[in-house]
Write an enzyme that holds these catalytic residues in place. Structure first.
Site, PDB file in Angstrom:
ATOM      1  N   LYS A  95       0.873  -1.179   0.000  1.00 43.15           N
ATOM      2  CA  LYS A  95       0.000   0.000   0.000  1.00 43.15           C
ATOM      3  C   LYS A  95       0.905   1.222   0.000  1.00 43.15           C
ATOM      4  CE  LYS A  95      -2.971   2.675   3.049  1.00 43.15           C
ATOM      5  NZ  LYS A  95      -3.614   2.734   4.356  1.00 43.15           N
ATOM      6  N   GLY A 156      -7.385   8.732  10.523  1.00 44.66           N
ATOM      7  CA  GLY A 156      -7.526   8.682  11.973  1.00 44.66           C
ATOM      8  C   GLY A 156      -8.622   9.561  12.534  1.00 44.66           C
ATOM      9  N   ALA A 182      -9.237   5.213   5.150  1.00 42.82           N
ATOM     10  CA  ALA A 182      -9.016   6.368   6.021  1.00 42.82           C
ATOM     11  C   ALA A 182     -10.273   7.183   6.285  1.00 42.82           C
ATOM     12  CB  ALA A 182      -7.937   7.296   5.464  1.00 42.82           C
TER      13      ALA A 182
END
Lengths: 255, 64, 429
Positions: A95, A156, A182
């Site tokens: 990734k 996050g 994400a």
């Protein structure tokens, strides 16, 4: 016909890619099992002698590793990290994750395209993490990416599908699996992304910061499956409210 | 002096594997990168560190 | 029911007639329509395979009311949703489709409608396409305008107010070679702001040259995407080579053209199959070349000189409207051109729903704009107009047009319909 996620020629039944950051190694196995995940992401870092435990010992053997290149600030560093991860036994999945901004941790699409091209040519199955921009997504496809991983919100943040419209454009226009990565904070958001036609969901923080990690992993699994089924079933029509007052448009037709 | 994971250490002319082991790293959990070149695993025990070398010991950890 | 296309002219010699019948009746004397000829550019990609996979063997009756409603309520339509809108199940929802189409059109184009005119500069043709008035066996008056005549026509058209022109020829690389067409393009750039071409498919270097001469838009009609049917309709000439024609738009793009247009000629075979394939041809190219401008046309078969029986079979106005609405809803960003093959009431109506480009002041003959424009201005009735136009110096028409309105009239009519006619918004780059 079986519904498989195909990445780099490999078939997966699960459409849930689980992150392994920010939580206790002891919980990884339970999280993987409850998530039904077949792919798990890892980071490559300077080894820490204080941790006597090796994360590899906690990951079930049948799970495919997806090492990321976090920490890389440009294409060159990402390539270097990818090489290290392959040497570490991470396999040929990578990734690509390149960030030049330590405050928002937004991916740098330009460098990501460069790294994708280099790594794809070297035979890696490249899954680039990117800011959802159509042109970049096309460039990544042309560079040899195996999937596109647009962000839903800052990493996050658990803020959910804030880039929904732009992800939808990439899903509609690019002939590659789109893995929403994400920012997904809740199972309902993962479900919504799957209903839109996303091929898979990558999720870490939402689970790592939940009160009960394995149970939240399972909640995401169910939501992702539900969203996928809804997508395959074809969403039903939505009835418009009230009547439209527009004059008939087709009255001119003679036969 | 050799820089190991960012720290200067006085391990000139020592064998890479020995240095890393003495720091507590367990075999087969890490990969060595010497001056930005990945070392082949079978050369850890024959690679001698020289003054000015930069050695990185890397491994997998949790990440998203 | 089928059209009967084959017409014999008594002017053909016995030998020519014999040859014509042979070609018509014996497939084995006709060349392989799927094989490129040696001088033809061949692109190596999977667009045709993708098209075949997505567009053949569709069971049109398998779609239901719910499929149609679901498609109409989806924000972005899948190929399957598009098929539902083309299916018989959608016909009762034509008004709902029109409403959705109108919304999509106004999102992308506001309430504008572009006006243009075609200019046929020659009607010589090497092909034998049985339904076409220009076909090489059809006994018509042939003409290739010289540059003086072309300039004269362009002056007349330009004076009428038109700023966008589409240059057409019959498909004869011998009579109308690339240089000749290129010169016409250069001249057209003196009079018009936007020059399009509808000529025989050519190689990349030719498109590049024509682009340098000022052409910026290339229209090629595939006529039908059913290659077996295609074989039975295009019996002679380069046009017989189905895949070379199929790749024309892509070659034009590679030659630097800014836009390309597509269509099937509706009425040749199952119109749903052909409408689907036309749109998908555009769709797959647009995914590969997203920077290009795309548009679709929707010609229905029309009567031609020497065969006034030709008609579009089961493609009635409602079906045509259904196809165009489906195009608009599936491909909201593409231009849709409705030609003078359609009558006034249809063009006025469809312009309010989804058409973005309408021709005006049209003649499909060669070198007869002056007479036609004058005749129109003096309100000549149809019969005397026809008589007037039996002028030996002009070439015959490709097909009968159904809407003879002049540019001024069209401009006024479109304004009266609440639309904003646009002559040009084009910047050459």
């Amino acid at each position: 016909m079986e519904d498989k996620l195909i990445l780099g020629g490999r078939e997966f039944n699960s459409r849930f890619i689980l992150g392994s950051g920010k939580y206790n190694l002891d919980l990884i196995k339970a999280a993987v099992e409850n998530a039904g995940a077949e792919i798990i992401t890892l980071a490559v870092r300077r080894a820490n002698t204080k941790d006597s435990e090796n994360i590899m010992d906690f990951i079930p053997k049948n799970v495919t590793l997806l090492p990321n290149t976090s920490g890389a600030r440009d294409a060159k560093e990402a390539v270097r990290i990818a090489h290290l991860s392959r040497e570490l036994g991470g396999g040929d999945f990578v990734k690509v994750e390149i960030m030049k901004d330590s405050k928002y941790l937004l991916p740098d699409n330009v460098e990501t395209i460069k790294a994708t091209e280099i790594l794809a040519k070297e035979g890696f199955v490249v899954l680039p993490y990117m800011y959802p921009d159509l042109y970049s997504a096309r460039d990544l496809a042309n560079a040899g990416a195996a999937a596109i991983m647009p962000l839903a919100a800052p990493i996050g943040s658990n803020k959910g599908l804030t880039t929904k419209d732009f992800i939808q454009i990439i899903i509609d226009e690019v002939d590659l699996p789109v893995i929403v990565d994400a920012g997904i904070g809740k199972p309902s958001e993962a479900c919504a992304a799957m209903e839109m036609g996303a091929a898979a969901i990558m999720c870490n923080t939402a689970i790592a910061t939940a009160k009960d990690i394995p149970v939240m992993a399972n909640a995401f699994k169910l939501a992702i499956e539900a969203g996928r089924k809804a997508y395959l079933a074809g969403l039903g029509r939505v009835l418009a409210r009230g009547s439209e007052s527009m004059d008939p448009l087709t009255g001119f037709l003679r036969n | 002096m050799v820089k190991v994971n960012g720290v200067n250490m006085d391990v000139d002319e020592q064998i890479a594997f020995d240095v890393v082991s003495s720091l507590g790293f367990k075999e087969n959990t890490y990969v060595l990168e010497l001056n930005e070149e990945i070392l082949k695993k079978d050369s850890y025990k024959s690679t001698i560190l020289h003054s000015g070398d930069v050695l990185e010991v890397v491994s997998f950890m949790g990440g998203g | 029911m089928e059209n009967s296309f084959l017409i014999d002219s008594d002017k053909l010699s016995a030998a020519a007639l014999k040859r014509k019948h042979e070609i018509e009746n014996d497939k084995s004397v006709r060349i392989n329509h799927m094989e490129f000829l040696p001088n033809m550019d061949k692109l190596d990609n999977d667009i045709y395979d993708k098209l075949v996979a997505a567009s053949t063997g569709v069971d049109w009756n398998s779609y239901t009311k719910d499929d149609v409603l679901r498609a109409l309520r989806s924000e972005t339509l899948t190929i399957d949703d598009f098929k539902a809108l083309l299916s018989p199940a959608a016909k009762p929802y034509i008004e709902e489709m029109a409403k959705r189409a109108k919304i999509e059109t106004s999102k992308h184009f506001g309430n504008t409608v572009y006006l243009f005119t075609p200019l046929y500069i020659a009607n010589y043709c090497d092909n034998y396409c049985v339904y076409c008035g220009f076909n090489c066996y059809n006994d018509i008056k042939r003409k290739k305008m010289n540059f003086e005549e072309i300039r004269h026509e362009m002056e007349i058209i330009s004076k009428s107010g038109i700023e966008e022109i589409l240059i057409l020829t019959g498909e004869s690389p011998v009579y109308s070679d690339i240089k000749y067409i290129g010169e016409a393009c250069k001249m057209a750039r003196e009079y018009f702001k936007n020059v399009g071409l509808e000529i025989y498919p050519c190689n990349i270097k030719d498109y590049k040259y024509l682009h340098e001469c000022g052409a910026d838009y290339v229209t090629v009609f595939q006529e039908t995407y059913n290659s077996d049917k295609y074989e039975t309709l295009h019996l002679l000439g380069n046009k017989r080579i189905f895949p070379y024609r199929f790749q024309a738009q892509e070659r034009a793009i590679l030659g630097g053209m800014r836009g390309v247009a597509f269509s099937a000629l509706l009425g040749l075979t199952n119109f749903r199959d052909d409408a689907l394939a036309s749109a998908l041809h555009l769709y797959f190219l647009a995914r590969k070349y997203p920077q290009v401008e795309y548009s679709l046309s929707c010609p229905r078969l029309r009567p031609i000189v020497n065969n006034d029986k030709i008609n579009p079979l089961d493609v009635h106005e409602t079906e045509l409207c259904q196809i165009l609405c489906a195009y608009r809803i599936f491909l909201p960003y593409v231009g849709i051109t409705v030609s003078s093959r359609e009558e006034k009431h249809f063009r006025d109506g469809i312009a309010k729903i989804c058409a973005t480009k309408i021709s005006a002041g049209v003649s499909t003959g060669i070198g007869d704009h002056e007479e036609k424009y004058e005749a129109y201005d003096s309100n000549m009735d149809k019969e005397s107009l026809t008589k007037e136009l039996e002028n030996d110096e002009c070439g015959d028409e490709q097909f009968d047009i159904a809407d003879k309105r002049s540019f001024d009239q069209m401009y006024k009519d479109m304004s009266d319909e609440g639309l904003q006619p646009v002559l040009n918004d084009y910047v050459y780059v």
